[in-house]
Write a protein that holds these residues in place. Sequence first.
Motif, PDB file in Angstrom:
ATOM      1  N   SER A 149      23.260 -33.473  -9.811  1.00 18.04           N
ATOM      2  CA  SER A 149      22.036 -34.245  -9.533  1.00 18.04           C
ATOM      3  C   SER A 149      22.424 -35.606  -8.941  1.00 18.04           C
ATOM      4  O   SER A 149      23.548 -36.076  -9.125  1.00 18.04           O
ATOM      5  N   LEU A 150      21.469 -36.182  -8.239  1.00 13.71           N
ATOM      6  CA  LEU A 150      21.675 -37.517  -7.663  1.00 13.71           C
ATOM      7  C   LEU A 150      21.005 -38.515  -8.594  1.00 13.71           C
ATOM      8  O   LEU A 150      19.795 -38.433  -8.813  1.00 13.71           O
ATOM      9  N   ILE A 151      21.786 -39.439  -9.128  1.00 12.58           N
ATOM     10  CA  ILE A 151      21.207 -40.362 -10.111  1.00 12.58           C
ATOM     11  C   ILE A 151      21.288 -41.794  -9.595  1.00 12.58           C
ATOM     12  O   ILE A 151      22.365 -42.297  -9.300  1.00 12.58           O
ATOM     13  N   ILE A 152      20.135 -42.397  -9.466  1.00  7.03           N
ATOM     14  CA  ILE A 152      20.092 -43.782  -9.020  1.00  7.03           C
ATOM     15  C   ILE A 152      19.798 -44.634 -10.251  1.00  7.03           C
ATOM     16  O   ILE A 152      18.701 -44.597 -10.802  1.00  7.03           O
ATOM     17  N   ASP A 153      20.810 -45.365 -10.667  1.00 10.37           N
ATOM     18  CA  ASP A 153      20.668 -46.205 -11.861  1.00 10.37           C
ATOM     19  C   ASP A 153      20.429 -47.634 -11.382  1.00 10.37           C
ATOM     20  O   ASP A 153      21.315 -48.262 -10.807  1.00 10.37           O
ATOM     21  N   VAL A 154      19.229 -48.128 -11.588  1.00  9.51           N
ATOM     22  CA  VAL A 154      18.880 -49.426 -11.017  1.00  9.51           C
ATOM     23  C   VAL A 154      19.261 -50.575 -11.949  1.00  9.51           C
ATOM     24  O   VAL A 154      19.587 -51.654 -11.501  1.00  9.51           O
ATOM     25  N   TRP A 155      19.241 -50.336 -13.248  1.00  9.76           N
ATOM     26  CA  TRP A 155      19.437 -51.474 -14.138  1.00  9.76           C
ATOM     27  C   TRP A 155      20.494 -51.261 -15.222  1.00  9.76           C
ATOM     28  O   TRP A 155      20.891 -50.138 -15.523  1.00  9.76           O
ATOM     29  N   ALA A 186      12.085 -34.725  -8.338  1.00  7.59           N
ATOM     30  CA  ALA A 186      12.534 -36.090  -8.656  1.00  7.59           C
ATOM     31  C   ALA A 186      11.856 -36.584  -9.923  1.00  7.59           C
ATOM     32  O   ALA A 186      10.683 -36.292 -10.168  1.00  7.59           O
ATOM     33  N   VAL A 187      12.635 -37.308 -10.734  1.00  7.18           N
ATOM     34  CA  VAL A 187      12.059 -37.926 -11.936  1.00  7.18           C
ATOM     35  C   VAL A 187      12.308 -39.431 -11.839  1.00  7.18           C
ATOM     36  O   VAL A 187      13.432 -39.866 -11.601  1.00  7.18           O
ATOM     37  N   VAL A 188      11.268 -40.216 -11.992  1.00  3.02           N
ATOM     38  CA  VAL A 188      11.414 -41.666 -11.972  1.00  3.02           C
ATOM     39  C   VAL A 188      11.065 -42.169 -13.370  1.00  3.02           C
ATOM     40  O   VAL A 188       9.982 -41.885 -13.886  1.00  3.02           O
ATOM     41  N   VAL A 189      12.014 -42.877 -13.986  1.00  2.00           N
ATOM     42  CA  VAL A 189      11.793 -43.281 -15.378  1.00  2.00           C
ATOM     43  C   VAL A 189      11.517 -44.783 -15.460  1.00  2.00           C
ATOM     44  O   VAL A 189      12.318 -45.595 -15.007  1.00  2.00           O
ATOM     45  N   TRP A 190      10.419 -45.114 -16.022  1.00  3.38           N
ATOM     46  CA  TRP A 190       9.921 -46.458 -16.345  1.00  3.38           C
ATOM     47  C   TRP A 190       8.597 -46.735 -15.686  1.00  3.38           C
ATOM     48  O   TRP A 190       8.068 -45.882 -14.968  1.00  3.38           O
ATOM     49  N   ILE A 234      16.849 -35.329  -8.383  1.00  2.19           N
ATOM     50  CA  ILE A 234      16.986 -36.782  -8.184  1.00  2.19           C
ATOM     51  C   ILE A 234      16.433 -37.472  -9.421  1.00  2.19           C
ATOM     52  O   ILE A 234      15.327 -37.142  -9.867  1.00  2.19           O
ATOM     53  N   ILE A 235      17.206 -38.408  -9.975  1.00  2.00           N
ATOM     54  CA  ILE A 235      16.699 -39.164 -11.133  1.00  2.00           C
ATOM     55  C   ILE A 235      16.824 -40.654 -10.816  1.00  2.00           C
ATOM     56  O   ILE A 235      17.897 -41.111 -10.410  1.00  2.00           O
ATOM     57  N   VAL A 236      15.741 -41.381 -10.967  1.00  2.00           N
ATOM     58  CA  VAL A 236      15.795 -42.830 -10.770  1.00  2.00           C
ATOM     59  C   VAL A 236      15.555 -43.490 -12.127  1.00  2.00           C
ATOM     60  O   VAL A 236      14.524 -43.270 -12.762  1.00  2.00           O
TER      61      VAL A 236
END
Length: 276
Positions: free
Chosen positions: A219-225, A156-160, A199-201
Amino acid sequence: MLINWREIAQKIYDDIKNQVEKMENKPKLVVILVWNNSASLRYVAQKHKWAEYCWIDYELVHLDENISQEELETIINKLNKDDNVSWYIVQLPLAKHINEIKIIDLIDPKKDVDWFHPENQWKLLIWDESWFVPCTPAWIIEILNDFNIDFNWKKAVVVWRSNIVWKPATTLLINKWCTVTSCNSKTLDISKYTKDADIIVMAVWKPWLLTSDMVKKWSLIIDVWFTVIDWKIYWDCDTQEIDKKWCIITPVPGWVWAMTVAMLMKNTLKSALLNK
Ligand code: GUN
Protein backbone atom coordinates in the motif's frame (compact mmCIF):
# COMPACT_ATOMS: atom_id res chain seq x y z
CA MET A 1 10.44 1.77 1.03
CA LEU A 2 10.71 5.32 2.25
CA ILE A 3 10.08 8.01 -0.34
CA ASN A 4 12.94 10.33 -1.17
CA TRP A 5 11.12 13.62 -0.91
CA ARG A 6 14.36 15.55 -1.01
CA GLU A 7 14.66 14.88 -4.73
CA ILE A 8 10.99 15.58 -5.45
CA ALA A 9 10.96 18.87 -3.50
CA GLN A 10 14.29 20.05 -4.89
CA LYS A 11 13.08 19.50 -8.44
CA ILE A 12 9.99 21.64 -7.73
CA TYR A 13 12.07 24.44 -6.16
CA ASP A 14 14.52 24.47 -9.06
CA ASP A 15 11.71 24.58 -11.58
CA ILE A 16 10.07 27.56 -9.80
CA LYS A 17 13.42 29.34 -9.51
CA ASN A 18 14.08 28.94 -13.24
CA GLN A 19 10.72 30.51 -14.05
CA VAL A 20 10.91 33.35 -11.51
CA GLU A 21 14.46 34.28 -12.57
CA LYS A 22 13.12 35.23 -15.98
CA MET A 23 10.25 37.38 -14.63
CA GLU A 24 10.60 41.14 -14.63
CA ASN A 25 8.21 41.61 -11.70
CA LYS A 26 9.03 39.03 -9.06
CA PRO A 27 6.06 37.51 -7.19
CA LYS A 28 5.72 38.56 -3.57
CA LEU A 29 4.42 36.59 -0.64
CA VAL A 30 3.38 38.06 2.71
CA VAL A 31 3.20 35.74 5.72
CA ILE A 32 1.29 36.70 8.87
CA LEU A 33 2.57 34.97 11.98
CA VAL A 34 0.60 35.32 15.18
CA TRP A 35 1.38 32.32 17.33
CA ASN A 36 5.02 31.57 18.18
CA ASN A 37 4.76 27.82 18.60
CA SER A 38 7.90 25.96 17.52
CA ALA A 39 6.25 24.22 14.55
CA SER A 40 4.95 27.52 13.13
CA LEU A 41 8.32 29.25 13.65
CA ARG A 42 10.05 26.44 11.77
CA TYR A 43 7.43 26.49 9.04
CA VAL A 44 7.80 30.22 8.57
CA ALA A 45 11.61 29.96 8.55
CA GLN A 46 11.31 27.38 5.77
CA LYS A 47 8.97 29.64 3.82
CA HIS A 48 11.51 32.46 4.07
CA LYS A 49 14.43 30.22 3.08
CA TRP A 50 12.76 28.72 0.04
CA ALA A 51 11.14 31.98 -1.11
CA GLU A 52 14.64 33.48 -1.21
CA TYR A 53 15.93 30.42 -3.05
CA CYS A 54 13.17 30.79 -5.66
CA TRP A 55 13.70 34.57 -5.99
CA ILE A 56 10.21 35.24 -4.61
CA ASP A 57 9.97 38.45 -2.52
CA TYR A 58 9.01 37.59 1.02
CA GLU A 59 7.67 39.67 3.88
CA LEU A 60 6.97 38.41 7.36
CA VAL A 61 4.41 40.29 9.44
CA HIS A 62 5.21 39.01 12.92
CA LEU A 63 2.45 40.00 15.31
CA ASP A 64 2.22 39.82 19.09
CA GLU A 65 0.62 36.51 20.02
CA ASN A 66 -1.61 38.28 22.55
CA ILE A 67 -3.20 40.30 19.77
CA SER A 68 -6.99 40.49 20.09
CA GLN A 69 -9.45 39.09 17.55
CA GLU A 70 -10.50 42.66 16.63
CA GLU A 71 -6.91 43.86 16.13
CA LEU A 72 -6.09 40.89 13.91
CA GLU A 73 -9.26 41.43 11.90
CA THR A 74 -8.28 45.07 11.37
CA ILE A 75 -4.87 43.98 10.03
CA ILE A 76 -6.48 41.45 7.67
CA ASN A 77 -8.91 44.09 6.41
CA LYS A 78 -5.98 46.43 5.74
CA LEU A 79 -4.09 43.72 3.81
CA ASN A 80 -7.20 43.08 1.74
CA LYS A 81 -7.31 46.75 0.75
CA ASP A 82 -3.55 47.17 0.25
CA ASP A 83 -2.83 47.22 -3.50
CA ASN A 84 0.83 46.44 -2.81
CA VAL A 85 -0.09 43.08 -1.27
CA SER A 86 -1.24 40.64 -3.93
CA TRP A 87 -1.05 37.42 -1.93
CA TYR A 88 -0.73 36.59 1.72
CA ILE A 89 -1.20 33.73 4.12
CA VAL A 90 -2.01 33.55 7.81
CA GLN A 91 0.12 30.85 9.40
CA LEU A 92 -2.05 28.32 11.24
CA PRO A 93 -2.78 27.31 13.92
CA LEU A 94 -3.67 30.58 15.59
CA ALA A 95 -3.54 31.13 19.36
CA LYS A 96 -6.52 29.61 21.19
CA HIS A 97 -8.22 32.94 21.92
CA ILE A 98 -8.48 33.72 18.19
CA ASN A 99 -11.41 32.47 16.14
CA GLU A 100 -9.56 30.83 13.24
CA ILE A 101 -12.62 30.23 11.08
CA LYS A 102 -13.58 33.92 11.28
CA ILE A 103 -10.06 34.96 10.29
CA ILE A 104 -9.92 32.60 7.29
CA ASP A 105 -13.35 33.83 6.27
CA LEU A 106 -12.05 37.40 6.26
CA ILE A 107 -9.11 36.77 3.90
CA ASP A 108 -9.82 38.15 0.43
CA PRO A 109 -10.28 34.95 -1.65
CA LYS A 110 -8.32 36.59 -4.49
CA LYS A 111 -5.31 37.05 -2.19
CA ASP A 112 -5.62 33.64 -0.56
CA VAL A 113 -2.65 31.74 -1.94
CA ASP A 114 -3.15 28.96 0.67
CA TRP A 115 -6.58 28.29 -0.87
CA PHE A 116 -8.21 28.04 2.58
CA HIS A 117 -11.04 30.53 2.10
CA PRO A 118 -14.48 28.80 1.87
CA GLU A 119 -15.07 30.29 -1.57
CA ASN A 120 -11.82 28.71 -2.81
CA GLN A 121 -12.38 25.40 -1.06
CA TRP A 122 -15.78 25.35 -2.72
CA LYS A 123 -14.07 25.50 -6.12
CA LEU A 124 -12.33 22.21 -5.27
CA LEU A 125 -15.62 20.67 -4.22
CA ILE A 126 -17.08 21.41 -7.63
CA TRP A 127 -14.12 19.66 -9.26
CA ASP A 128 -12.32 22.81 -10.30
CA GLU A 129 -8.61 22.36 -9.65
CA SER A 130 -7.59 24.77 -12.39
CA TRP A 131 -6.78 27.48 -9.87
CA PHE A 132 -5.00 26.23 -6.77
CA VAL A 133 -5.07 23.43 -4.28
CA PRO A 134 -4.25 23.86 -0.55
CA CYS A 135 -0.56 23.09 -0.05
CA THR A 136 -0.48 19.88 2.02
CA PRO A 137 -3.15 18.03 0.00
CA ALA A 138 -1.40 19.31 -3.15
CA TRP A 139 1.86 17.53 -2.31
CA ILE A 140 0.03 14.37 -1.27
CA ILE A 141 -1.29 14.15 -4.83
CA GLU A 142 2.07 15.29 -6.28
CA ILE A 143 3.84 12.38 -4.54
CA LEU A 144 1.21 9.89 -5.66
CA ASN A 145 1.52 11.28 -9.20
CA ASP A 146 5.26 10.80 -8.99
CA PHE A 147 4.59 7.06 -8.75
CA ASN A 148 2.53 7.23 -11.93
CA ILE A 149 -0.25 5.37 -10.23
CA ASP A 150 -3.58 4.80 -11.87
CA PHE A 151 -6.01 6.32 -9.36
CA ASN A 152 -9.12 4.95 -11.07
CA TRP A 153 -9.82 1.82 -9.17
CA LYS A 154 -7.81 2.56 -6.01
CA LYS A 155 -9.32 2.35 -2.56
CA ALA A 156 -8.15 5.28 -0.44
CA VAL A 157 -8.58 5.88 3.28
CA VAL A 158 -8.02 9.33 4.75
CA VAL A 159 -7.73 9.39 8.52
CA TRP A 160 -8.65 12.47 10.58
CA ARG A 161 -10.88 15.54 10.32
CA SER A 162 -9.43 18.92 9.46
CA ASN A 163 -10.27 21.70 7.06
CA ILE A 164 -6.81 22.25 5.65
CA VAL A 165 -5.66 18.64 5.08
CA TRP A 166 -8.34 16.01 5.49
CA LYS A 167 -11.26 17.62 3.65
CA PRO A 168 -9.33 18.84 0.58
CA ALA A 169 -7.27 15.60 0.42
CA THR A 170 -10.49 13.59 0.49
CA THR A 171 -11.99 15.79 -2.22
CA LEU A 172 -8.91 15.53 -4.46
CA LEU A 173 -8.89 11.73 -4.21
CA ILE A 174 -12.60 11.65 -5.03
CA ASN A 175 -11.94 13.98 -7.99
CA LYS A 176 -9.37 11.44 -9.17
CA TRP A 177 -11.95 8.65 -9.13
CA CYS A 178 -10.62 6.84 -6.08
CA THR A 179 -13.10 5.07 -3.86
CA VAL A 180 -12.54 7.07 -0.69
CA THR A 181 -13.31 6.21 2.93
CA SER A 182 -12.95 8.82 5.60
CA CYS A 183 -12.09 7.68 9.14
CA ASN A 184 -11.86 9.71 12.33
CA SER A 185 -11.58 9.31 16.10
CA LYS A 186 -15.15 8.04 16.30
CA THR A 187 -14.60 5.30 13.71
CA LEU A 188 -15.04 2.01 15.58
CA ASP A 189 -12.33 -0.04 13.91
CA ILE A 190 -10.02 1.89 11.60
CA SER A 191 -8.13 -1.30 10.65
CA LYS A 192 -11.26 -2.65 8.99
CA TYR A 193 -10.80 0.06 6.35
CA THR A 194 -7.01 0.45 6.24
CA LYS A 195 -6.42 -3.31 5.74
CA ASP A 196 -8.16 -3.10 2.40
CA ALA A 197 -6.76 0.26 1.26
CA ASP A 198 -4.35 0.90 -1.61
CA ILE A 199 -3.69 4.46 -0.44
CA ILE A 200 -3.72 5.59 3.19
CA VAL A 201 -3.35 9.21 4.25
CA MET A 202 -2.63 9.73 7.95
CA ALA A 203 -2.83 13.23 9.44
CA VAL A 204 -3.68 12.46 13.02
CA TRP A 205 -0.96 13.42 15.55
CA LYS A 206 -1.38 10.06 17.30
CA PRO A 207 1.82 8.03 17.80
CA TRP A 208 1.91 4.78 15.83
CA LEU A 209 -1.83 4.69 15.27
CA LEU A 210 -1.23 2.73 12.08
CA THR A 211 0.62 -0.52 12.69
CA SER A 212 1.83 -3.16 10.23
CA ASP A 213 -1.07 -5.53 10.97
CA MET A 214 -3.44 -2.79 9.78
CA VAL A 215 -2.10 -2.52 6.22
CA LYS A 216 -1.75 -4.78 3.23
CA LYS A 217 1.41 -5.37 1.22
CA TRP A 218 2.40 -2.65 -1.23
CA SER A 219 0.00 0.00 0.00
CA LEU A 220 1.00 3.62 -0.46
CA ILE A 221 1.04 5.39 2.89
CA ILE A 222 1.26 9.13 3.17
CA ASP A 223 2.07 10.02 6.75
CA VAL A 224 1.55 13.74 7.17
CA TRP A 225 2.18 14.22 10.86
CA PHE A 226 4.26 13.17 13.81
CA THR A 227 4.25 13.78 17.55
CA VAL A 228 7.21 14.64 19.79
CA ILE A 229 7.15 13.08 23.27
CA ASP A 230 10.16 13.53 25.56
CA TRP A 231 12.28 14.67 22.62
CA LYS A 232 11.48 11.49 20.69
CA ILE A 233 9.62 11.58 17.40
CA TYR A 234 6.65 9.30 16.87
CA TRP A 235 5.09 9.02 13.44
CA ASP A 236 1.37 8.40 12.96
CA CYS A 237 2.53 5.12 11.39
CA ASP A 238 4.88 2.59 12.88
CA THR A 239 7.16 3.32 9.95
CA GLN A 240 9.84 0.67 10.57
CA GLU A 241 7.43 -2.23 10.99
CA ILE A 242 5.23 -1.16 8.08
CA ASP A 243 8.31 -0.74 5.88
CA LYS A 244 8.93 -4.49 6.17
CA LYS A 245 5.72 -5.04 4.21
CA TRP A 246 7.23 -3.24 1.21
CA CYS A 247 4.81 -0.40 1.58
CA ILE A 248 5.76 2.95 0.16
CA ILE A 249 5.83 5.48 2.97
CA THR A 250 6.60 9.18 3.28
CA PRO A 251 9.07 9.92 6.04
CA VAL A 252 8.22 12.80 8.31
CA PRO A 253 9.30 15.28 9.67
CA GLY A 254 11.40 17.75 7.71
CA TRP A 255 10.11 17.05 4.29
CA VAL A 256 6.46 17.65 5.18
CA TRP A 257 7.57 21.23 5.54
CA ALA A 258 9.70 21.13 2.42
CA MET A 259 6.86 19.77 0.31
CA THR A 260 4.15 22.01 1.79
CA VAL A 261 6.35 25.05 1.29
CA ALA A 262 7.20 23.92 -2.26
CA MET A 263 3.48 23.87 -3.04
CA LEU A 264 3.08 27.35 -1.53
CA MET A 265 5.85 28.68 -3.77
CA LYS A 266 4.15 26.97 -6.71
CA ASN A 267 0.82 28.64 -5.84
CA THR A 268 2.57 32.02 -5.44
CA LEU A 269 4.20 31.71 -8.85
CA LYS A 270 0.96 30.58 -10.43
CA SER A 271 -0.89 33.56 -8.88
CA ALA A 272 1.72 35.91 -10.34
CA LEU A 273 1.44 34.32 -13.78
CA LEU A 274 -2.35 34.40 -13.75
CA ASN A 275 -2.46 38.06 -12.67
CA LYS A 276 0.26 39.50 -14.87
N1 GUN B 1 0.02 25.36 9.06
C1 GUN B 1 0.33 24.10 8.65
N2 GUN B 1 0.27 24.00 7.31
C2 GUN B 1 -0.08 25.21 6.86
C3 GUN B 1 -0.29 25.74 5.56
O1 GUN B 1 -0.18 25.06 4.53
N3 GUN B 1 -0.66 27.06 5.51
C4 GUN B 1 -0.82 27.84 6.63
N4 GUN B 1 -1.20 29.10 6.47
N5 GUN B 1 -0.63 27.37 7.85
C5 GUN B 1 -0.25 26.06 7.96
